[in-house]
Write a protein that holds these residues in place. Sequence first.
Motif, PDB file in Angstrom:
ATOM      1  N   ASP A   8       2.332 -14.957  18.253  1.00 51.76           N
ATOM      2  CA  ASP A   8       3.489 -14.988  17.157  1.00 51.76           C
ATOM      3  C   ASP A   8       4.791 -15.541  18.007  1.00 51.76           C
ATOM      4  O   ASP A   8       4.910 -15.689  18.846  1.00 51.76           O
ATOM      5  N   ASN A  78      -7.029 -17.890   8.258  1.00 51.18           N
ATOM      6  CA  ASN A  78      -6.236 -18.659   6.836  1.00 51.18           C
ATOM      7  C   ASN A  78      -6.471 -17.592   5.447  1.00 51.18           C
ATOM      8  O   ASN A  78      -5.412 -17.623   5.155  1.00 51.18           O
ATOM      9  N   ASN A  93       4.953 -20.016   7.780  1.00 47.80           N
ATOM     10  CA  ASN A  93       4.205 -19.231   8.617  1.00 47.80           C
ATOM     11  C   ASN A  93       6.059 -18.676   9.284  1.00 47.80           C
ATOM     12  O   ASN A  93       6.284 -19.530  10.350  1.00 47.80           O
ATOM     13  N   GLY A  96       5.452 -17.568  13.215  1.00 49.69           N
ATOM     14  CA  GLY A  96       4.780 -18.132  13.734  1.00 49.69           C
ATOM     15  C   GLY A  96       3.815 -17.531  14.561  1.00 49.69           C
ATOM     16  O   GLY A  96       3.431 -18.204  15.266  1.00 49.69           O
ATOM     17  N   GLU A  98       0.021 -17.719  14.873  1.00 47.35           N
ATOM     18  CA  GLU A  98      -1.468 -18.683  15.054  1.00 47.35           C
ATOM     19  C   GLU A  98      -2.680 -17.926  15.706  1.00 47.35           C
ATOM     20  O   GLU A  98      -2.416 -16.745  16.297  1.00 47.35           O
ATOM     21  N   TYR A  99      -3.604 -18.692  15.657  1.00 48.98           N
ATOM     22  CA  TYR A  99      -5.311 -18.087  15.788  1.00 48.98           C
ATOM     23  C   TYR A  99      -5.358 -18.654  16.504  1.00 48.98           C
ATOM     24  O   TYR A  99      -5.247 -19.834  16.787  1.00 48.98           O
ATOM     25  N   LYS A 100      -5.993 -18.384  17.745  1.00 54.25           N
ATOM     26  CA  LYS A 100      -6.136 -19.253  19.232  1.00 54.25           C
ATOM     27  C   LYS A 100      -7.516 -19.082  19.847  1.00 54.25           C
ATOM     28  O   LYS A 100      -8.084 -17.833  19.870  1.00 54.25           O
TER      29      LYS A 100
END
Length: 102
Positions: A8, A78, A93, A96, A98-100
């Motif tokens: 995040d 998602n 969002n 912030g 995120e998926y990585k």
Amino acid sequence: MTIYKITDSYGLLIESKSIIKTLSEWIDKEIENIKDLPIDEYAPNGDINFINLKNKTIDELNNVKSKLLEKDGLKQFNKIMDILNTFEDVTVNSYGIEYKEV
């Protein structure tokens, strides 16, 4: 070997070599955050609508968690974000998250 991460705006939240473990741990954290949200005792009907929303969201997250697979990590991420955004009644969002895959 691929590492799966959830980050995040403050930094790393979860990291694992497994999509299932990464997303499961994130779901568990989000469920705890939702459970910890205070109920407005003075709201009409004891804030029953908010209680129902919390319970519905937790049920949806647990349902997704029970069906996690070691593939399509972004797609599953998602789906979880959609549930959280609906709960928070937002379309962006704001943290912030995120998926990585690295």
